[in-house]
Design an enzyme around this catalytic site. Structure first.
Site, PDB file in Angstrom:
ATOM      1  N   SER A  12       0.861  -1.137   0.285  1.00 19.03           N
ATOM      2  CA  SER A  12       0.038  -0.111  -0.024  1.00 19.03           C
ATOM      3  C   SER A  12       0.858   1.269   0.099  1.00 19.03           C
ATOM      4  O   SER A  12       0.685   2.150  -0.920  1.00 19.03           O
ATOM      5  CB  SER A  12      -0.992  -0.019   1.211  1.00 19.03           C
ATOM      6  OG  SER A  12      -1.606  -1.389   1.102  1.00 19.03           O
ATOM      7  N   ARG A  37       7.728 -12.810  -8.199  1.00 13.41           N
ATOM      8  CA  ARG A  37       6.835 -11.613  -7.756  1.00 13.41           C
ATOM      9  C   ARG A  37       7.083 -10.615  -9.106  1.00 13.41           C
ATOM     10  O   ARG A  37       6.292  -9.996  -9.615  1.00 13.41           O
ATOM     11  CB  ARG A  37       7.204 -10.843  -6.643  1.00 13.41           C
ATOM     12  CG  ARG A  37       6.574 -11.528  -5.363  1.00 13.41           C
ATOM     13  CD  ARG A  37       5.023 -11.741  -5.395  1.00 13.41           C
ATOM     14  NE  ARG A  37       4.420 -10.529  -5.099  1.00 13.41           N
ATOM     15  CZ  ARG A  37       3.016 -10.383  -5.574  1.00 13.41           C
ATOM     16  NH1 ARG A  37       2.537 -11.348  -6.343  1.00 13.41           N
ATOM     17  NH2 ARG A  37       2.564  -9.240  -5.292  1.00 13.41           N
ATOM     18  N   ALA A 131      -3.709   4.159   2.850  1.00 13.22           N
ATOM     19  CA  ALA A 131      -3.980   3.549   1.453  1.00 13.22           C
ATOM     20  C   ALA A 131      -4.207   2.032   1.719  1.00 13.22           C
ATOM     21  O   ALA A 131      -3.698   1.377   2.888  1.00 13.22           O
ATOM     22  CB  ALA A 131      -2.512   3.812   0.568  1.00 13.22           C
ATOM     23  N   LYS A 184       2.259   8.698  18.572  1.00 16.61           N
ATOM     24  CA  LYS A 184       1.285   7.702  17.816  1.00 16.61           C
ATOM     25  C   LYS A 184       1.433   6.396  18.154  1.00 16.61           C
ATOM     26  O   LYS A 184       0.140   5.716  18.149  1.00 16.61           O
ATOM     27  CB  LYS A 184       1.908   7.975  16.290  1.00 16.61           C
ATOM     28  CG  LYS A 184       1.130   7.052  15.101  1.00 16.61           C
ATOM     29  CD  LYS A 184       0.316   7.653  14.454  1.00 16.61           C
ATOM     30  CE  LYS A 184      -0.355   6.952  13.403  1.00 16.61           C
ATOM     31  NZ  LYS A 184       0.171   5.933  12.572  1.00 16.61           N
ATOM     32  N   ASN A 188      -2.001   4.485  19.233  1.00 15.57           N
ATOM     33  CA  ASN A 188      -2.446   3.092  18.683  1.00 15.57           C
ATOM     34  C   ASN A 188      -2.640   2.171  19.785  1.00 15.57           C
ATOM     35  O   ASN A 188      -3.670   1.278  19.575  1.00 15.57           O
ATOM     36  CB  ASN A 188      -1.244   2.660  17.608  1.00 15.57           C
ATOM     37  CG  ASN A 188      -1.386   3.573  16.413  1.00 15.57           C
ATOM     38  OD1 ASN A 188      -0.304   3.560  15.481  1.00 15.57           O
ATOM     39  ND2 ASN A 188      -2.414   4.062  15.913  1.00 15.57           N
TER      40      ASN A 188
HETATM   41  P1  NAD Z   1       1.693  -3.680   2.944  1.00 14.72           P
HETATM   42  O1  NAD Z   1       1.615  -5.152   3.530  1.00 14.72           O
HETATM   43  O2  NAD Z   1       0.491  -3.534   1.949  1.00 14.72           O
HETATM   44  O3  NAD Z   1       3.019  -3.482   1.957  1.00 14.72           O
HETATM   45  C1  NAD Z   1       4.040  -4.281   2.475  1.00 14.72           C
HETATM   46  C2  NAD Z   1       4.802  -4.915   1.190  1.00 14.72           C
HETATM   47  O4  NAD Z   1       6.137  -5.366   1.424  1.00 14.72           O
HETATM   48  C3  NAD Z   1       4.012  -6.136   0.808  1.00 14.72           C
HETATM   49  O5  NAD Z   1       4.100  -6.159  -0.814  1.00 14.72           O
HETATM   50  C4  NAD Z   1       5.114  -7.256   0.825  1.00 14.72           C
HETATM   51  O6  NAD Z   1       5.055  -8.150  -0.052  1.00 14.72           O
HETATM   52  C5  NAD Z   1       6.483  -6.316   0.853  1.00 14.72           C
HETATM   53  N1  NAD Z   1       7.736  -7.270   1.525  1.00 14.72           N
HETATM   54  C6  NAD Z   1       7.819  -7.605   2.634  1.00 14.72           C
HETATM   55  N2  NAD Z   1       8.991  -8.123   2.831  1.00 14.72           N
HETATM   56  C7  NAD Z   1       9.628  -7.902   1.544  1.00 14.72           C
HETATM   57  C8  NAD Z   1      10.945  -8.559   1.176  1.00 14.72           C
HETATM   58  N3  NAD Z   1      11.656  -8.905   1.787  1.00 14.72           N
HETATM   59  N4  NAD Z   1      11.373  -7.773  -0.239  1.00 14.72           N
HETATM   60  C9  NAD Z   1      10.289  -7.138  -0.742  1.00 14.72           C
HETATM   61  N5  NAD Z   1       9.301  -6.903  -0.804  1.00 14.72           N
HETATM   62  C10 NAD Z   1       8.693  -7.265   0.716  1.00 14.72           C
HETATM   63  O7  NAD Z   1       1.783  -2.725   4.255  1.00 14.72           O
HETATM   64  P2  NAD Z   1       1.532  -1.321   4.077  1.00 14.72           P
HETATM   65  O8  NAD Z   1       0.325  -1.043   4.567  1.00 14.72           O
HETATM   66  O9  NAD Z   1       2.032  -0.627   3.100  1.00 14.72           O
HETATM   67  O10 NAD Z   1       2.239  -0.825   5.539  1.00 14.72           O
HETATM   68  C11 NAD Z   1       3.935  -0.520   5.459  1.00 14.72           C
HETATM   69  C12 NAD Z   1       4.166   0.226   6.917  1.00 14.72           C
HETATM   70  O11 NAD Z   1       3.396   1.380   6.774  1.00 14.72           O
HETATM   71  C13 NAD Z   1       3.306  -0.696   8.002  1.00 14.72           C
HETATM   72  O12 NAD Z   1       4.318  -0.434   9.130  1.00 14.72           O
HETATM   73  C14 NAD Z   1       2.140   0.299   8.261  1.00 14.72           C
HETATM   74  O13 NAD Z   1       1.835   0.114   9.637  1.00 14.72           O
HETATM   75  C15 NAD Z   1       2.886   1.641   7.909  1.00 14.72           C
HETATM   76  N6  NAD Z   1       1.725   2.563   7.493  1.00 14.72           N
HETATM   77  C16 NAD Z   1       0.756   2.094   6.670  1.00 14.72           C
HETATM   78  C17 NAD Z   1      -0.250   2.899   6.232  1.00 14.72           C
HETATM   79  C18 NAD Z   1      -1.451   2.792   5.306  1.00 14.72           C
HETATM   80  O14 NAD Z   1      -2.253   3.250   4.990  1.00 14.72           O
HETATM   81  N7  NAD Z   1      -1.383   1.281   4.432  1.00 14.72           N
HETATM   82  C19 NAD Z   1      -0.521   4.195   6.963  1.00 14.72           C
HETATM   83  C20 NAD Z   1       0.445   4.531   7.593  1.00 14.72           C
HETATM   84  C21 NAD Z   1       1.495   3.679   8.019  1.00 14.72           C
HETATM   85  O1  KPL Z   2      -3.716   5.237  13.336  1.00 19.67           O
HETATM   86  C1  KPL Z   2      -4.894   4.664  13.585  1.00 19.67           C
HETATM   87  C2  KPL Z   2      -4.807   3.488  13.174  1.00 19.67           C
HETATM   88  O2  KPL Z   2      -5.912   2.795  13.187  1.00 19.67           O
HETATM   89  O3  KPL Z   2      -3.911   2.558  13.006  1.00 19.67           O
HETATM   90  C3  KPL Z   2      -5.731   5.275  14.489  1.00 19.67           C
HETATM   91  C4  KPL Z   2      -6.759   5.552  13.267  1.00 19.67           C
HETATM   92  C5  KPL Z   2      -5.053   6.652  15.023  1.00 19.67           C
HETATM   93  C6  KPL Z   2      -6.482   4.596  15.678  1.00 19.67           C
HETATM   94  O4  KPL Z   2      -5.270   4.248  16.418  1.00 19.67           O
END
Ligand code: NAD
Ligand code: KPL
Length: 305
Positions: A12, A37, A131, A184, A188
């Site tokens: 994402s 992949r 996302a 944060k 959480n």
């Molecule tokens: P996701 O699972 O959508 O994407 C992670 C990707 O990393 C996957 O495609 C996975 O296959 C890939 N991956 C894992 N190991 C790998 C490797 N060795 N080589 C290549 N690719 C590899 O996760 P996400 O939602 O994008 O989240 C990523 C981080 O961002 C998390 O810590 C999450 O908490 C943080 N985050 C996400 C969002 C969100 O909206 N998605 C928002 C804020 C923070």
């Molecule tokens: O960041 C969040 C999450 O869902 O991971 C909020 C919306 C702040 C809730 O903890």
């Protein structure tokens, strides 16, 4: 020629960053898990970003971790539990003075990566952008937000923040990134586990105000004991505000559990409990919450680490 953004993980956030950087004309390279992949991606031909209901494709080039091009700038977009292992396999490719930008939520994974690559400059990020994937190589930009970036050991901002401005990625350089990440993490910890245990949207916690307030009290004590008093300020009020503002949403942890995905518990509640034990702070409700969550995850057959 500007420095290539190597984006590790095309999930994402990785897709959200890679497509916006590529759209702004920055050189971007995706690093995918393995040859299978890469083959699947090449068959699809491009990443798709869905924004304001419209889908656009971006043919960002990709490679596997064992490619040979040196890496000067690495954006790590894996889950917290994958970050260390994913970066480890790229160590031989990191150029002297390389920069690693870590997008992981929670705490613990960033320090683990920094310890693995002491020759690199590690920049920690905290993002409120949202996302999700609605198909292979396809991501929906669901929540516009903001990203703070910082380097706890070196306050000077890197010049490539201009790339983010050009790509329309809202951001700010933060000289107190650890405080932001702790704040944060505390939010959480106060919200996400309870939404899983009560199986509710964030707004459902308005019926559990005492439980939330008790946890906030313990989290504030922890933040103060580990040198983060600013992150503790008005924590209960801020948690109540977030619960109200996001009342209709399911927390990220609730979404993970509902989709049978591994959670990032070890980097959120698990990290908080571990640091509390290290500082010999007794936080009975937080520890009990961790035990309840672990039992719940086990009962669903999900990992608890
Ligand atoms: P996701 O699972 O959508 O994407 C992670 C990707 O990393 C996957 O495609 C996975 O296959 C890939 N991956 C894992 N190991 C790998 C490797 N060795 N080589 C290549 N690719 C590899 O996760 P996400 O939602 O994008 O989240 C990523 C981080 O961002 C998390 O810590 C999450 O908490 C943080 N985050 C996400 C969002 C969100 O909206 N998605 C928002 C804020 C923070
Ligand atoms: O960041 C969040 C999450 O869902 O991971 C909020 C919306 C702040 C809730 O903890």
């Amino acid at each position: 020629m500007s420095t290539t953004w190597h984006v590790l993980g095309a999930g994402s956030l990785g897709t959200l960053w890679a497509t916006r950087l590529a759209r702004a004309g920055m050189p971007v390279k995706l690093i995918l898990r393995d040859a299978a992949r890469l083959q699947a991606y090449e068959t699809a031909g491009a990443l798709t970003l869905v924004e304001h209901g419209a889908a656009h494709q971006y043919a960002v080039p990709a490679e596997t971790p064992d490619a040979h091009q040196p890496i000067n700038r690495l954006l790590v977009a894996c889950k917290a539990y994958d970050a260390q292992k994913a970066v480890a396999q790229l160590l031989p490719r990191l150029a002297p003075g390389a920069e690693i930008i870590l997008l992981q939520n929670g705490l613990g994974s960033q320090d683990a990566v920094a310890a693995l690559a002491p020759q690199a400059r590690c920049i920690y990020a905290s993002s409120t952008e949202g996302a999700f994937r609605d198909g292979d190589w396809r991501v929906v930009f669901a929540g516009h937000g903001f990203t703070w970036l910082g380097d706890a050991g070196h306050p000077v901002a890197p010049v490539w923040l201009d790339d983010l401005s050009a790509a329309g990625i809202p951001h700010e350089w933060s000289t107190n990134i650890l405080t932001r990440l702790w704040r944060k993490l505390a939010l959480n910890c106060a919200i996400n586990p309870l939404t899983v245990l009560h199986d509710c949207r964030n707004g459902g916690l308005q019926a559990h105000r005492c439980e939330v307030a008790t946890l906030c009290g313990e989290l504030a004590e922890l933040l103060e004991r580990c040198g983060q008093p600013a992150a503790a300020e008005n924590l209960t009020q801020e948690v109540e505000r977030v619960i109200q503002a996001t009342a209709a949403n399911y927390s990220s942890m609730h979404q993970d559990v509902a989709s049978q995905r591994r959670t990032e518990i070890s980097y959120l509640l698990g990290y908080a409990c571990k640091v509390a034990a290290r500082h010999q702070v007794n936080l009975p409700h937080l520890n009990q919450l961790q035990q309840r969550l672990i039992s719940h995850l086990h009962s669903l057959g999900l990992p608890s680490d």
